[in-house]
Design a protein around this motif. Structure first.
Motif, PDB file in Angstrom:
ATOM      1  N   VAL A 283       0.816  -1.163   0.024  1.00  0.00           N
ATOM      2  CA  VAL A 283      -0.088   0.011  -0.109  1.00  0.00           C
ATOM      3  C   VAL A 283       0.942   1.264   0.051  1.00  0.00           C
ATOM      4  O   VAL A 283       0.618   1.947  -0.513  1.00  0.00           O
ATOM      5  N   GLU A 284       1.848   1.461   0.931  1.00  0.00           N
ATOM      6  CA  GLU A 284       2.773   2.325   0.908  1.00  0.00           C
ATOM      7  C   GLU A 284       3.587   2.771  -0.291  1.00  0.00           C
ATOM      8  O   GLU A 284       3.539   4.010  -0.706  1.00  0.00           O
ATOM      9  N   GLU A 285       4.243   1.544  -0.783  1.00  0.00           N
ATOM     10  CA  GLU A 285       4.880   1.653  -2.044  1.00  0.00           C
ATOM     11  C   GLU A 285       3.840   2.080  -3.475  1.00  0.00           C
ATOM     12  O   GLU A 285       4.224   2.990  -4.238  1.00  0.00           O
ATOM     13  N   ALA A 286       2.747   1.713  -3.353  1.00  0.00           N
ATOM     14  CA  ALA A 286       1.896   2.122  -4.384  1.00  0.00           C
ATOM     15  C   ALA A 286       1.605   3.598  -4.437  1.00  0.00           C
ATOM     16  O   ALA A 286       1.362   4.199  -5.382  1.00  0.00           O
ATOM     17  N   VAL A 287       1.114   3.996  -3.144  1.00  0.00           N
ATOM     18  CA  VAL A 287       0.748   5.328  -2.996  1.00  0.00           C
ATOM     19  C   VAL A 287       2.262   6.171  -3.296  1.00  0.00           C
ATOM     20  O   VAL A 287       1.945   7.414  -3.908  1.00  0.00           O
ATOM     21  N   ASP A 294       5.254  13.563  -1.452  1.00  0.00           N
ATOM     22  CA  ASP A 294       4.196  14.640  -1.054  1.00  0.00           C
ATOM     23  C   ASP A 294       2.808  13.816  -0.893  1.00  0.00           C
ATOM     24  O   ASP A 294       2.415  14.127  -0.002  1.00  0.00           O
ATOM     25  N   GLY A 295       2.591  13.063  -1.776  1.00  0.00           N
ATOM     26  CA  GLY A 295       1.216  12.207  -1.666  1.00  0.00           C
ATOM     27  C   GLY A 295       1.377  11.319  -0.505  1.00  0.00           C
ATOM     28  O   GLY A 295       0.176  11.062  -0.071  1.00  0.00           O
ATOM     29  N   LEU A 296       2.376  10.667  -0.256  1.00  0.00           N
ATOM     30  CA  LEU A 296       2.572   9.863   0.640  1.00  0.00           C
ATOM     31  C   LEU A 296       2.426  10.465   2.049  1.00  0.00           C
ATOM     32  O   LEU A 296       1.762  10.188   2.883  1.00  0.00           O
ATOM     33  N   ARG A 297       2.988  11.641   2.100  1.00  0.00           N
ATOM     34  CA  ARG A 297       2.592  12.628   3.260  1.00  0.00           C
ATOM     35  C   ARG A 297       1.060  13.015   3.562  1.00  0.00           C
ATOM     36  O   ARG A 297       0.425  13.121   4.597  1.00  0.00           O
ATOM     37  N   ARG A 298       0.453  13.207   2.398  1.00  0.00           N
ATOM     38  CA  ARG A 298      -1.004  13.718   2.305  1.00  0.00           C
ATOM     39  C   ARG A 298      -1.932  12.621   2.712  1.00  0.00           C
ATOM     40  O   ARG A 298      -3.066  12.843   3.159  1.00  0.00           O
ATOM     41  N   ALA A 299      -1.356  11.415   2.382  1.00  0.00           N
ATOM     42  CA  ALA A 299      -2.190  10.176   2.532  1.00  0.00           C
ATOM     43  C   ALA A 299      -2.594  10.059   4.139  1.00  0.00           C
ATOM     44  O   ALA A 299      -3.423   9.514   4.108  1.00  0.00           O
ATOM     45  N   GLY A 300      -1.442  10.444   4.975  1.00  0.00           N
ATOM     46  CA  GLY A 300      -1.781  10.190   6.293  1.00  0.00           C
ATOM     47  C   GLY A 300      -1.787   8.611   6.716  1.00  0.00           C
ATOM     48  O   GLY A 300      -0.676   8.082   6.092  1.00  0.00           O
ATOM     49  N   ASP A 301      -2.514   8.097   7.515  1.00  0.00           N
ATOM     50  CA  ASP A 301      -2.473   6.958   8.045  1.00  0.00           C
ATOM     51  C   ASP A 301      -2.846   5.815   6.863  1.00  0.00           C
ATOM     52  O   ASP A 301      -4.055   5.987   6.351  1.00  0.00           O
ATOM     53  N   LEU A 302      -2.208   5.071   6.489  1.00  0.00           N
ATOM     54  CA  LEU A 302      -2.351   4.193   5.534  1.00  0.00           C
ATOM     55  C   LEU A 302      -2.398   2.605   6.251  1.00  0.00           C
ATOM     56  O   LEU A 302      -2.226   1.472   5.592  1.00  0.00           O
ATOM     57  N   ALA A 303      -2.705   2.784   7.444  1.00  0.00           N
ATOM     58  CA  ALA A 303      -2.732   1.171   8.075  1.00  0.00           C
ATOM     59  C   ALA A 303      -3.813   0.272   7.517  1.00  0.00           C
ATOM     60  O   ALA A 303      -5.002   0.803   6.945  1.00  0.00           O
ATOM     61  N   LEU A 304      -3.584  -0.850   7.346  1.00  0.00           N
ATOM     62  CA  LEU A 304      -4.327  -1.683   6.592  1.00  0.00           C
ATOM     63  C   LEU A 304      -4.873  -2.840   7.864  1.00  0.00           C
ATOM     64  O   LEU A 304      -4.001  -3.448   8.397  1.00  0.00           O
ATOM     65  N   ALA A 305      -6.089  -2.995   7.728  1.00  0.00           N
ATOM     66  CA  ALA A 305      -6.613  -3.994   8.806  1.00  0.00           C
ATOM     67  C   ALA A 305      -6.507  -5.378   8.413  1.00  0.00           C
ATOM     68  O   ALA A 305      -6.275  -5.750   7.327  1.00  0.00           O
ATOM     69  N   PRO A 306      -6.133  -6.116   9.352  1.00  0.00           N
ATOM     70  CA  PRO A 306      -5.947  -7.552   9.155  1.00  0.00           C
ATOM     71  C   PRO A 306      -6.815  -8.288   8.280  1.00  0.00           C
ATOM     72  O   PRO A 306      -8.242  -8.254   8.673  1.00  0.00           O
ATOM     73  N   ALA A 312      -7.866  -2.849  -2.391  1.00  0.00           N
ATOM     74  CA  ALA A 312      -8.856  -2.172  -2.078  1.00  0.00           C
ATOM     75  C   ALA A 312      -8.853  -0.634  -1.322  1.00  0.00           C
ATOM     76  O   ALA A 312      -8.977   0.238  -1.756  1.00  0.00           O
ATOM     77  N   ARG A 313      -7.736  -0.975  -0.559  1.00  0.00           N
ATOM     78  CA  ARG A 313      -7.155  -0.033   0.224  1.00  0.00           C
ATOM     79  C   ARG A 313      -6.290   1.205  -0.586  1.00  0.00           C
ATOM     80  O   ARG A 313      -6.537   2.382  -0.456  1.00  0.00           O
ATOM     81  N   ILE A 314      -5.564   0.411  -1.639  1.00  0.00           N
ATOM     82  CA  ILE A 314      -4.887   1.539  -2.423  1.00  0.00           C
ATOM     83  C   ILE A 314      -5.898   2.149  -3.272  1.00  0.00           C
ATOM     84  O   ILE A 314      -5.786   3.487  -3.691  1.00  0.00           O
ATOM     85  N   ALA A 315      -6.841   1.571  -3.804  1.00  0.00           N
ATOM     86  CA  ALA A 315      -7.922   2.199  -4.685  1.00  0.00           C
ATOM     87  C   ALA A 315      -8.613   3.392  -3.864  1.00  0.00           C
ATOM     88  O   ALA A 315      -8.998   4.452  -4.315  1.00  0.00           O
ATOM     89  N   GLN A 316      -9.019   3.149  -2.620  1.00  0.00           N
ATOM     90  CA  GLN A 316      -9.534   4.054  -1.648  1.00  0.00           C
ATOM     91  C   GLN A 316      -8.857   5.277  -1.749  1.00  0.00           C
ATOM     92  O   GLN A 316      -9.290   6.422  -1.789  1.00  0.00           O
ATOM     93  N   VAL A 317      -7.362   4.861  -1.105  1.00  0.00           N
ATOM     94  CA  VAL A 317      -6.655   6.157  -0.889  1.00  0.00           C
ATOM     95  C   VAL A 317      -6.365   7.032  -2.333  1.00  0.00           C
ATOM     96  O   VAL A 317      -6.452   8.152  -2.216  1.00  0.00           O
ATOM     97  N   ALA A 318      -6.041   6.229  -3.445  1.00  0.00           N
ATOM     98  CA  ALA A 318      -5.848   7.015  -4.615  1.00  0.00           C
ATOM     99  C   ALA A 318      -7.208   7.970  -5.017  1.00  0.00           C
ATOM    100  O   ALA A 318      -6.837   8.988  -5.391  1.00  0.00           O
ATOM    101  N   ALA A 319      -8.254   7.400  -4.868  1.00  0.00           N
ATOM    102  CA  ALA A 319      -9.476   8.143  -5.050  1.00  0.00           C
ATOM    103  C   ALA A 319      -9.725   9.339  -4.305  1.00  0.00           C
ATOM    104  O   ALA A 319      -9.878  10.457  -4.781  1.00  0.00           O
ATOM    105  N   ARG A 320      -9.280   9.206  -2.889  1.00  0.00           N
ATOM    106  CA  ARG A 320      -9.159  10.331  -1.999  1.00  0.00           C
ATOM    107  C   ARG A 320      -8.009  11.381  -2.511  1.00  0.00           C
ATOM    108  O   ARG A 320      -8.386  12.668  -2.708  1.00  0.00           O
TER     109      ARG A 320
END
Length: 324
Positions: A283-287, A294-306, A312-320
């Motif tokens: 997730v972190e590498e994709a962002v 800068d995008g990684l900084r703006r994304a904030g918390d990228l924690a992935l639930a177990p 899906a998480r990457i798509a969610q963050v990318a859309a935001r």
């Protein structure tokens, strides 16, 4: 109609005709899997591709083995021997072979038929070549998605890296077991000790063991390097074995060592934990790749639930981030 396009059309038709997006691939048809991977390469962000990746991530089956090492060490020959061993035991094997890139086309410079000795008529083997292009970590950009899909379908998935020496550490982020190959008498063992690669492998194979004294010296050098560095997970002690692919010497012992590490991972939830850590890094590498630091900084918390899908998480963050 080109074969790749026809396969992709076949795959998409199968997806529309079933509620289980993985069902067409579980049938074992190579054309369906080829179509899915072609679709992944052309439109990795498409909704149907993401649903496929989500479904595959949720249903892992295979033990994923990464084979790495310097160019010319004999990785492909060793892999061919391992494939024959696994197929003789009735295991289905998927292979992702990362090739150098053509400067003219950007595609894989070598085809899988030139690299591996396999039976094209054997439906229990699927080999996919991918071009490394400008990535220096030994992997292709779409290796991750292809691995996740194939991991849901086969008993073994093997990723053979392009062979770029000291940069080949990315494989540790996608494989369950990392096998590093060393060739005796070539200085590989010295490079192994100098590089950060010493921290990566769970198993080391000294190839061309028929060279005798040279092979034993290389095996001793690598074993010594491993004893001095921080390798393994604190419980598993990396193993160093000498093998001769041409003479089929040591192949069974190497396969047993791979199985032993797989069994080790299945104890105490280690495998699930290791794969979750990998997915978090994906997730972190994709962002970072899509939006920069800068995008990684703006994304904030990228924690992935177990258990959650990293795709899906990457798509969610990318859309935001794209909406800002």
């Amino acid at each position: 109609m080109p074969v790749a396009i026809a396969a992709a059309v076949l795959y998409l038709q199968c997806v529309r005709d079933t509620e289980d997006i993985l069902a067409p691939l579980r049938s074992g048809a190579k054309a369906a899997l080829a179509g899915a991977l072609a679709r992944l390469e052309r439109t990795p962000d498409a909704d149907d591709v993401r649903r496929l990746l989500d479904g595959a991530y949720a249903t892992p089956r295979a033990h994923v083995v990464g084979i790495t090492g310097p160019p010319g060490v004999g990785k492909s020959t060793l892999l061919s021997a391992l494939i024959q061993h696994w197929r003789a035991a009735g295991e289905r094997v998927g292979v992702i072979a990362i090739d150098p890139s053509s400067r003219r086309t950007g595609g894989a410079l070598l085809g899988d038929r030139a690299r591996l000795v396999t039976d094209p008529a054997d439906d229990g083997i699927f080999v996919r070549s991918m071009a490394a292009r400008d990535r220096l970590g030994g992997l292709a950009e779409l290796t991750l998605g292809a691995m996740v899909i194939m991991r849901a379908l086969y008993d073994r998935v093997v990723i053979e890296t392009v062979g770029v020496g000291q940069s080949e550490t990315d494989v540790a982020g996608v494989a369950d077991t990392v096998l590093f190959c060393v060739q005796p008498g070539s200085g590989d063992s010295l490079q192994f000790m100098k590089a950060g690669i010493v921290e990566i492998p769970h198993i080391v194979a000294v190839t061309k063991a028929d060279l005798g004294t040279l092979a034993e010296r290389a095996r001793a050098d690598v074993a010594g390097a491993l004893s001095l560095g921080e390798s393994g997970d604190g419980v598993w002690k990396p193993r160093v074995l000498a093998v001769s692919s041409q003479q089929r010497a040591g192949i069974a012992a190497l396969a047993e060592a791979i199985d032993a590490h797989g069994a080790h991972l299945r104890q105490d939830g280690r495998l699930a934990q290791a794969r979750h850590v990998q997915a978090q890094l994906w997730v972190e590498e994709a962002v970072r790749e899509r939006f920069g630091r800068d995008g990684l900084r703006r994304a904030g918390d990228l924690a992935l639930a177990p258990g959650a899908s990293p795709f899906a998480r990457i798509a969610q963050v990318a859309a935001r981030l794209s909406a800002r």
